[in-house]
Each structure stands twice: as C-alpha cells, then as structure tokens.
Design a protein around this motif. Structure first.
Motif, PDB file in Angstrom:
ATOM      1  N   SER A 281       0.829  -1.206   0.000  1.00 34.78           N
ATOM      2  CA  SER A 281       0.000   0.000   0.000  1.00 34.78           C
ATOM      3  C   SER A 281       0.863   1.257   0.000  1.00 34.78           C
ATOM      4  O   SER A 281       0.544   2.244  -0.672  1.00 34.78           O
ATOM      5  CB  SER A 281      -0.942   0.010   1.220  1.00 34.78           C
ATOM      6  N   ARG A 282       1.972   1.225   0.712  1.00 32.13           N
ATOM      7  CA  ARG A 282       2.851   2.393   0.761  1.00 32.13           C
ATOM      8  C   ARG A 282       3.638   2.543  -0.537  1.00 32.13           C
ATOM      9  O   ARG A 282       3.948   3.676  -0.933  1.00 32.13           O
ATOM     10  CB  ARG A 282       3.785   2.293   1.966  1.00 32.13           C
ATOM     11  N   ALA A 285       1.252   4.196  -2.847  1.00 26.97           N
ATOM     12  CA  ALA A 285       1.117   5.598  -2.458  1.00 26.97           C
ATOM     13  C   ALA A 285       2.318   6.413  -2.927  1.00 26.97           C
ATOM     14  O   ALA A 285       2.169   7.551  -3.395  1.00 26.97           O
ATOM     15  CB  ALA A 285       0.966   5.706  -0.943  1.00 26.97           C
ATOM     16  N   GLY A 288       1.987   7.291  -6.492  1.00 34.66           N
ATOM     17  CA  GLY A 288       1.116   8.448  -6.661  1.00 34.66           C
ATOM     18  C   GLY A 288       1.872   9.759  -6.485  1.00 34.66           C
ATOM     19  O   GLY A 288       1.667  10.724  -7.238  1.00 34.66           O
ATOM     20  N   ALA A 390      -2.404   8.206  -4.108  1.00 36.05           N
ATOM     21  CA  ALA A 390      -1.655   8.008  -2.860  1.00 36.05           C
ATOM     22  C   ALA A 390      -2.597   7.827  -1.670  1.00 36.05           C
ATOM     23  O   ALA A 390      -2.415   6.923  -0.842  1.00 36.05           O
ATOM     24  CB  ALA A 390      -0.715   9.186  -2.638  1.00 36.05           C
ATOM     25  N   LEU A 391      -3.611   8.657  -1.591  1.00 38.08           N
ATOM     26  CA  LEU A 391      -4.546   8.581  -0.465  1.00 38.08           C
ATOM     27  C   LEU A 391      -5.360   7.295  -0.490  1.00 38.08           C
ATOM     28  O   LEU A 391      -5.554   6.636   0.540  1.00 38.08           O
ATOM     29  CB  LEU A 391      -5.476   9.800  -0.490  1.00 38.08           C
ATOM     30  N   ALA A 393      -4.525   4.478  -1.858  1.00 37.35           N
ATOM     31  CA  ALA A 393      -3.647   3.345  -1.564  1.00 37.35           C
ATOM     32  C   ALA A 393      -3.471   3.173  -0.061  1.00 37.35           C
ATOM     33  O   ALA A 393      -3.496   2.042   0.460  1.00 37.35           O
ATOM     34  CB  ALA A 393      -2.288   3.557  -2.237  1.00 37.35           C
ATOM     35  N   LEU A 394      -3.301   4.260   0.638  1.00 36.66           N
ATOM     36  CA  LEU A 394      -3.144   4.174   2.091  1.00 36.66           C
ATOM     37  C   LEU A 394      -4.422   3.672   2.762  1.00 36.66           C
ATOM     38  O   LEU A 394      -4.371   2.922   3.750  1.00 36.66           O
ATOM     39  CB  LEU A 394      -2.757   5.543   2.652  1.00 36.66           C
ATOM     40  N   ARG A 395      -5.574   4.053   2.221  1.00 37.17           N
ATOM     41  CA  ARG A 395      -6.847   3.565   2.777  1.00 37.17           C
ATOM     42  C   ARG A 395      -7.009   2.063   2.539  1.00 37.17           C
ATOM     43  O   ARG A 395      -7.494   1.335   3.411  1.00 37.17           O
ATOM     44  CB  ARG A 395      -8.012   4.324   2.154  1.00 37.17           C
TER      45      ARG A 395
END
Length: 429
Positions: A281-282, A285, A288, A390-391, A393-395
């Motif tokens: 996930s990071r 992000a 992004g 990016a946002l 992906a973090l979610r």
C-alpha cells in the motif's frame, strides 16, 4: 514440485516475451496502416482502435469463470489462436468491415491471454516468489514491445502494403508460438492462497462474491484511476498537451515514449529490490507522489518560460518518471490481486482487474480535449488524481492483512517457526 514450477515459469515468461515482441511489431503502425496504406481514412483507423478495445471489453467479463473452471492453459491456447487469426486477417484485409472484424478478434484474443497468463504465474509461484515473477513478466513485456517496435519500424514502408502484411503475419506467428509453448507447460495444482477472502458457497456467483469483497472493490477502483491517469494518457491526452501546449515535436514524443520504456527496462530490478520487502500500500502511495511530480514537470514544459530544449527535456522526464512508477507497480498490483482472491477464483479476480484496465484505456482519450484546449486545467486535474492515488492506496492498506500488504512477513514467520517449536513448553507459557 519446485523444479516443475520453475520449468513452467520459464516457459510462461518466454511465451509472454515473444508475444509482446509480435504486438510491438504492429500496434505503433495500426493507424498508419488503416488510414494511409489501405486508404480508408482517419475515421476508419479510429474505428479499428475502438473495435480492438471493444473485443477486449466483450470477452473479459466471461474469461475469469472459464479460467477457474477449465484452467488457464486451454484459455491461453484458445485466445492465442483467435488473436493469431485476427492478426493475419488484419494484414490481408482491405475493406472497412473485414478490418473491424479482424481488430475485434485480435483485441479479444490478446486481452484474454493477459489474465490467463497472470493466473498461470500465480499457480507457478508462491507469495514470496510472486513479486519477482510479475516484475520479470513486466520487464520482458516492455523489452519485447520495444524491440518489436524498433525492428518493425525498419521494415514498414507506406508505399509497400506487403511490408505491413509481413508485420501482421509475424505477429500471427508469435501468437501461435505462444500457444505451442503453453501447450508444453506442466501446471501444478491450483494453490490455496492463505488470508484471502474465504470462499462462501452462499455468496452467489463469482462476480457477486467479488463485489462483496470490499478490499478488492477498492483495489479495482484504484486500478482504474491508475490506468486512466497513466497508460490512458500516454498516447492521447498527454500527447495532445505536449504537441499543443508545450510545442513538442513528433520526434520528441517518440523520444519520450522511448524514455518511458528505457526507464522500465533499466530500473525494474533495481526498483524491485527496494519495494519487495515493503508494504504494498505504501509503495502504491509513493507511486502516486512520483506521478504527482511527473505532472508538475509536464506542466512546466507547457508554461513557455524556458527554451524549446528545456520544454522537451521536461516532457521526456515526465515519461521517464511514469516509467519508474510503472516499474514499482508491476511487482505490487498483480500479486496483490492474486493474494486477495479466494480459493478457486484467481482467474476471476485477474480477469476483473484486466477488464478495469481495458475500460480505463478505452476512456483515456477523454483527456484529449482538455489537454489540447485547456492545458493547465488538464495538468491540475491529473495532479489531483495522482494525489488521490496516494490517499486511496493508504486507505486500502488498512483493509489488508499484514501478509497481504507485505508478503515478506510470511517469510519471517516461516523462518522463526522452527525456532519457536524448539522452545520448551513451560518457557513458551
């Protein structure tokens, strides 16, 4: 079993590379072939691209269930034969209707091979080796496409229709070679992927069950945004922005595309070492954020404050940065799709993700009017979209298990298990 999986993987990757080589022969020249060589005009050429995409959109919704029920090998072979027939027919066609039907068959066949090959890679890998396997697949695809396009460009001649027939013939042969190579692959049994969504017999069919899987639905949304913001803009909106707002010449656009492929080929395995031990996930992000920078640099090329050379350099840098991001995504997205799939549904999940990609590519040209007419708004929109990647992906990372987000944790746990087993029971207590 390990030797069988290794031999199968080598053949899958070889067939994948040869097919990419054949595709690279023809895709860059399809517009010229239909519009100029066959003299059918730009509308017919555009319709051929639409038919190509339509073939994929028609075939992919039904592909996943067939892969899961029949296995990926017969699906790859059947799709390769269909694509071969479409390519050969396209090279021999002179009228609009035969060309559209040929493009439809080629698009469907080529699209179906993607999730089927991805499923074969999943079956022939483990969570710890899957990341590297998909990175190698992406590397081989881009290398094959680049070499095919380079050689194809030396063969084609607008004044000799036979040169284009030769190119489509070579592509047809490459698809048959793929079918032949895959026919020799000995596949292990379909794996049971730990920590995936449990198989629920009462949850309905494949699509219904998948749409109940929140993490996968969010990944599909994220995939659509990624493919629309990157691949969907390469040869449409971003190219229109470059030529209209930044004054980029067609030759510079060619260099930009070459820089994109070169960045992928050069950076793929360097990037792999940096991302394979980190949370997926990071990594997404971070892509992004890198693409946010790429769009900012693209905007600079269109401001007109520097020289033509500076604008060209900024534009080429934009494409190179997109390539770096792609190299980071190749060992991240596809393995994550596989690790989210319930037992017996890997083909369904791979097909759904391939369908989302095709939809994003089909809608990509919607950015052309904005890129050509309101260039700075176009850049602003895709800066916001990249930050959104990016946002999101973090979610998504919050809904993944630790092993799904970072498969290297499974290796650490496996390595620690024998040691734990040796600890006396009263100590462990």
């Amino acid at each position: 079993m390990t030797k069988v999986m290794g031999a199968a993987m080598r053949r899958i990757q070889a067939g994948n590379a040869l097919t990419a080589f054949g595709i690279g022969f023809t895709v860059p020249f399809l517009y010229i072939y239909v519009a100029q060589v066959r003299g059918l005009g730009s509308m017919a050429a555009t319709s051929a691209f639409v038919a190509f995409a339509l073939g994929a959109l028609i075939a992919l919704p039904f592909t996943g269930r067939v892969i899961d029920q029949r296995g990926p090998v017969p699906v790859v072979m059947g799709a390769a034969v269909a694509a071969s027939a479409g390519a050969l027919s396209l090279g021999l066609s002179t009228g609009v209707v035969p060309i559209l039907l040929s493009a439809l068959a080629l698009g469907a066949g080529q699209a179906v091979t993607q999730p089927a090959l991805a499923t074969m890679i999943v079956w022939c890998s483990t969570p710890s080796t899957r990341t590297r396997a998909f990175a190698l697949q992406f590397f081989m695809q881009n290398l094959g496409l680049g070499i095919g396009g380079l050689i194809g460009g030396q063969i084609v001649d607008v004044d000799r229709p036979g040169s284009f027939t030769l190119l489509f013939g070579i592509e047809a042969v490459m698809f048959l070679v793929l079918a032949g190579v895959i026919a020799t692959v000995r596949m292990p049994h379909a794996p049971s992927i730990k920590d995936a969504m449990p198989k629920d017999p009462g949850a309905g069919g494949g699509w219904k069950r998948m749409l109940r899987h929140k993490a996968m639905v969010k990944l599909l949304v994220l995939g659509f945004v990624i493919f629309f913001a990157c691949y969907g803009q390469f040869e449409s909106g971003l190219a229109a922005f470059g030529t209209e707002a930044a004054g980029i010449s067609p030759s510079t656009l060619g260099f930009a595309l070459a820089a994109n492929t070169g960045a992928i080929v050069v950076a793929q395995f360097v990037v792999l070492k940096l991302v394979e031990k980190r949370r997926r996930s990071r990594v997404i992000a971070l892509v992004g954020l890198i693409w946010t920078g790429a769009w900012v640099i693209a905007g600079f090329s269109g401001l007109g404050h520097g020289s033509a050379l500076m604008a060209a350099g900024a534009f080429v840098t934009t494409y190179a940065l997109f390539g770096i991001g792609e190299a980071m995504l190749s060992p991240t997205l596809a393995p994550l799709v596989a690790d989210l799939a319930p037992e017996g549904s890997v083909g369904q999940y791979n097909s759904a993700f391939a369908l989302v990609k095709q939809m994003a590519l089909a809608l990509g040209p919607l950015g052309v009017p904005l890129g050509a007419g309101v260039p700075m708004l176009y850049i602003g929109v895709f800066i916001a979209v990249s930050l959104g990647i990016a946002l999101l992906a973090l979610r998504i990372g919050k809904q993944l298990t630790p092993v799904q987000d970072n498969p290297s944790r499974a290796e650490v746990a496996a390595a620690a298990q024998p040691v734990a087993a040796q600890v006396p029971e009263h100590v462990a207590a």
